[in-house]
Motif scaffolding. Structure first.
Motif, mmCIF file in Angstrom:
data_model
loop_
_atom_site.group_PDB
_atom_site.id
_atom_site.type_symbol
_atom_site.label_atom_id
_atom_site.label_comp_id
_atom_site.label_asym_id
_atom_site.label_seq_id
_atom_site.Cartn_x
_atom_site.Cartn_y
_atom_site.Cartn_z
ATOM 1 N N GLN A 1 16.125 11.222 24.910
ATOM 2 C CA GLN A 1 14.841 11.716 24.442
ATOM 3 C C GLN A 1 14.381 10.915 23.224
ATOM 4 O O GLN A 1 15.166 10.621 22.328
ATOM 5 C CB GLN A 1 14.940 13.196 24.085
ATOM 6 N N ARG A 2 13.095 10.591 23.180
ATOM 7 C CA ARG A 2 12.567 9.778 22.099
ATOM 8 C C ARG A 2 11.357 10.444 21.450
ATOM 9 O O ARG A 2 10.604 11.178 22.089
ATOM 10 C CB ARG A 2 12.174 8.393 22.605
ATOM 11 N N PHE A 3 11.200 10.157 20.155
ATOM 12 C CA PHE A 3 9.958 10.506 19.490
ATOM 13 C C PHE A 3 9.446 9.241 18.817
ATOM 14 O O PHE A 3 10.146 8.223 18.765
ATOM 15 C CB PHE A 3 10.146 11.667 18.506
ATOM 16 N N TYR A 4 8.207 9.279 18.318
ATOM 17 C CA TYR A 4 7.522 8.045 17.943
ATOM 18 C C TYR A 4 7.085 8.061 16.484
ATOM 19 O O TYR A 4 6.471 9.022 16.019
ATOM 20 C CB TYR A 4 6.338 7.813 18.888
ATOM 21 N N LEU A 5 7.424 6.998 15.801
ATOM 22 C CA LEU A 5 7.176 6.863 14.378
ATOM 23 C C LEU A 5 6.067 5.844 14.130
ATOM 24 O O LEU A 5 6.062 4.766 14.724
ATOM 25 C CB LEU A 5 8.471 6.401 13.684
ATOM 26 N N VAL A 6 5.148 6.188 13.249
ATOM 27 C CA VAL A 6 4.106 5.259 12.817
ATOM 28 C C VAL A 6 4.360 4.921 11.357
ATOM 29 O O VAL A 6 4.374 5.813 10.496
ATOM 30 C CB VAL A 6 2.695 5.860 12.974
ATOM 31 N N THR A 7 4.569 3.658 11.082
ATOM 32 C CA THR A 7 4.796 3.207 9.712
ATOM 33 C C THR A 7 4.590 1.698 9.661
ATOM 34 O O THR A 7 4.331 1.051 10.679
ATOM 35 C CB THR A 7 6.210 3.595 9.231
ATOM 36 N N SER A 8 4.722 1.132 8.465
ATOM 37 C CA SER A 8 4.610 -0.317 8.306
ATOM 38 C C SER A 8 5.980 -0.961 8.468
ATOM 39 O O SER A 8 7.016 -0.295 8.402
ATOM 40 C CB SER A 8 4.042 -0.653 6.919
ATOM 41 N N TYR A 9 5.986 -2.275 8.663
ATOM 42 C CA TYR A 9 7.252 -2.987 8.760
ATOM 43 C C TYR A 9 8.056 -2.838 7.463
ATOM 44 O O TYR A 9 9.272 -2.633 7.498
ATOM 45 C CB TYR A 9 7.004 -4.482 9.018
ATOM 46 N N GLU A 10 7.358 -2.944 6.335
ATOM 47 C CA GLU A 10 8.046 -2.873 5.037
ATOM 48 C C GLU A 10 8.670 -1.511 4.812
ATOM 49 O O GLU A 10 9.797 -1.389 4.329
ATOM 50 C CB GLU A 10 7.067 -3.209 3.911
ATOM 51 N N GLU A 11 7.926 -0.453 5.158
ATOM 52 C CA GLU A 11 8.437 0.895 4.956
ATOM 53 C C GLU A 11 9.647 1.168 5.854
ATOM 54 O O GLU A 11 10.650 1.749 5.425
ATOM 55 C CB GLU A 11 7.330 1.913 5.248
ATOM 56 N N PRO B 1 0.823 -1.213 0.000
ATOM 57 C CA PRO B 1 0.000 0.000 0.000
ATOM 58 C C PRO B 1 0.855 1.259 0.000
ATOM 59 O O PRO B 1 2.079 1.202 0.151
ATOM 60 C CB PRO B 1 -0.786 -0.124 1.317
ATOM 61 N N SER B 2 0.209 2.398 -0.145
ATOM 62 C CA SER B 2 0.914 3.675 -0.110
ATOM 63 C C SER B 2 1.624 3.821 1.227
ATOM 64 O O SER B 2 1.083 3.444 2.276
ATOM 65 C CB SER B 2 -0.072 4.825 -0.308
ATOM 66 N N PRO B 3 2.832 4.370 1.218
ATOM 67 C CA PRO B 3 3.605 4.452 2.463
ATOM 68 C C PRO B 3 3.023 5.441 3.461
ATOM 69 O O PRO B 3 2.461 6.470 3.092
ATOM 70 C CB PRO B 3 4.984 4.915 1.979
ATOM 71 N N ILE B 4 3.139 5.078 4.735
ATOM 72 C CA ILE B 4 2.765 5.968 5.839
ATOM 73 C C ILE B 4 3.998 6.178 6.683
ATOM 74 O O ILE B 4 4.682 5.217 7.058
ATOM 75 C CB ILE B 4 1.620 5.363 6.676
ATOM 76 N N TRP B 5 4.274 7.433 6.982
ATOM 77 C CA TRP B 5 5.482 7.764 7.761
ATOM 78 C C TRP B 5 5.165 9.017 8.567
ATOM 79 O O TRP B 5 5.360 10.125 8.118
ATOM 80 C CB TRP B 5 6.664 8.001 6.824
ATOM 81 N N LYS B 6 4.637 8.817 9.782
ATOM 82 C CA LYS B 6 4.223 9.947 10.625
ATOM 83 C C LYS B 6 4.989 9.902 11.937
ATOM 84 O O LYS B 6 5.115 8.847 12.569
ATOM 85 C CB LYS B 6 2.735 9.888 10.911
ATOM 86 N N CYS C 1 -5.858 4.421 11.122
ATOM 87 C CA CYS C 1 -5.274 3.912 9.876
ATOM 88 C C CYS C 1 -5.893 2.581 9.477
ATOM 89 O O CYS C 1 -6.067 1.692 10.312
ATOM 90 C CB CYS C 1 -3.763 3.740 10.027
ATOM 91 N N LYS C 2 -6.186 2.445 8.213
ATOM 92 C CA LYS C 2 -6.671 1.181 7.684
ATOM 93 C C LYS C 2 -5.501 0.252 7.358
ATOM 94 O O LYS C 2 -5.652 -0.958 7.329
ATOM 95 C CB LYS C 2 -7.503 1.423 6.426
ATOM 96 N N GLU C 3 -4.352 0.838 7.113
ATOM 97 C CA GLU C 3 -3.163 0.057 6.785
ATOM 98 C C GLU C 3 -2.607 -0.642 8.030
ATOM 99 O O GLU C 3 -2.911 -0.257 9.154
ATOM 100 C CB GLU C 3 -2.079 0.965 6.185
ATOM 101 N N ASP C 4 -1.804 -1.665 7.800
ATOM 102 C CA ASP C 4 -1.166 -2.404 8.893
ATOM 103 C C ASP C 4 0.093 -1.650 9.320
ATOM 104 O O ASP C 4 1.187 -1.906 8.817
ATOM 105 C CB ASP C 4 -0.816 -3.817 8.434
#
Length: 337
Positions: free
Chosen positions: A75-85, A38-43, A58-61
């Motif tokens: 310090q940490r920040f948090y990424l939302v994405t798929s395993y493949e991306e 699917p289209s990449p998600i990177w937030k 999100c509908k994507e996995d």
């Protein structure tokens, strides 16, 4: 010569004009090499809760990962994405943002059995880390068979190493076929249950007189009431979350004397900390909700020691179509995959 230079200058001016009218986006998202994805998600989010809230929309996995800045502050920040991306970027060498990456193990998500093992080498000059890892895998495999009927061996355990001259450090990911735990709280309860003999040994101060020849064989430990504390989920039943996971109780006929003998068989799990105090080889603090667990090929902030395949690792992943061996190891290392 003059004409050639004028032609080059004209082409450069044309390109400059084109890029002015068609600027690059502030965040470049290349199309993945796999057209069926699917289209990449990177937030990216500053707060973990915000990341999890976004995942729900999100509908994507997609999944949440923690990225640690390369500073001592942690310090940490948090990424939302798929395993493949994530793997796509991981292999491109974006060291400034992805070299200190952690999988966030969500509360109440099914997950694999995992361990964080470590000891301080100068305080444990006689400790054989590889042998201790092998004995622990043998112990855990035996308990999985006893309590849940799950077959497991060293070939089903991904063994990752980030040891240094000063510190022995391993991550173990258990990958028996078609079985996962209900969540990482259940994993923690299971681990504490099977390590009770070692915990009792420390509490009774018997560790001060442990003989050097300790854990030649792994013995049974009491598992009464394990079902509610360390339930294991068969993948065929994962879809029905309303069902209770089966509890398997196992009673032993230990007396106080046999308890002492049994505890000594678990002495290989006890090490010295920097101050000389006795502690477990297994870190029991990694089984909390939304736990950040360092990922394969990542290092801690301020350090350059990555988690890599251990020399004594016996697990070899099965590669699916269009998946490289390295990516297969990466996917196998993810606790919630």
């Amino acid at each position: 010569m003059k004409r050639s230079w004028e032609e080059k200058l004209k082409k450069i001016e044309e390109l400059a004009s084109y890029y002015e009218s068609n600027p690059l986006p502030p965040v470049y998202k290349p199309t993945l090499s796999k057209p069926f994805l699917p289209s990449p998600i990177w937030k990216i989010f500053c707060r973990q809760a915000e990341a999890f809230n976004y995942v729900k929309t999100c509908k994507e996995d997609v999944h949440v990962f923690a990225l640690e800045k390369n500073t001592q502050s942690g310090q940490r920040f948090y990424l939302v994405t798929s395993y493949e991306e994530l793997w796509f970027y991981y292999t491109k060498g974006y060291k400034t943002s992805l070299m200190h990456c952690y999988e966030v193990i969500p509360e109440k998500d099914h997950c694999k059995l995992y361990f964080d093992l470590e000891f301080y080498k100068p305080a444990n000059p006689d400790a054989d880390g590889k042998s201790m890892v092998a004995k622990l895998i043998e112990l855990v495999s035996q308990k999985l068979e006893e309590l849940y009927g799950v077959n497991c061996s060293a070939k089903d355990v991904l063994n990752l190493d980030s040891s240094t001259d000063e510190k022995f450090s391993r991550h173990l990911i258990f990958l028996p076929q078609k079985a996962v735990f209900k969540d990482n709280i259940h994993v923690g309860n299971f681990v504490r249950r099977i390590l009770q003999p070692a915990i009792r040994l420390i509490e009774s101060n018997a560790a001060a007189v442990i003989p050097e020849e300790g854990a030649g064989h792994v013995l049974h430990c009491s598992a009464e009431g394990v079902g509610s504390d360390g339930s294991l989920t068969n993948l065929t039943a994962v879809g029905d979350a309303s069902k209770d996971w089966p509890a398997i109780a196992h009673k032993t006929k230990d007396t106080e004397t046999s308890y002492q003998g049994e505890n000594l068989e678990f002495s290989f799990l006890i090490v010295n900390d920097k101050g000389g105090n006795k502690q477990l080889f297994v870190d029991l603090g990694v089984y909390t909700k939304n736990r950040n667990f360092r990922m394969y090929k990542s290092s801690k902030a301020g350090r350059n020691v990555i988690l890599k395949i251990a020399e004594d690792n016996k697990f070899v992943p099965k590669c699916e179509q269009n998946v490289s061996m390295e990516e297969a190891y990466f996917l196998s290392s993810l606790v919630c995959n």
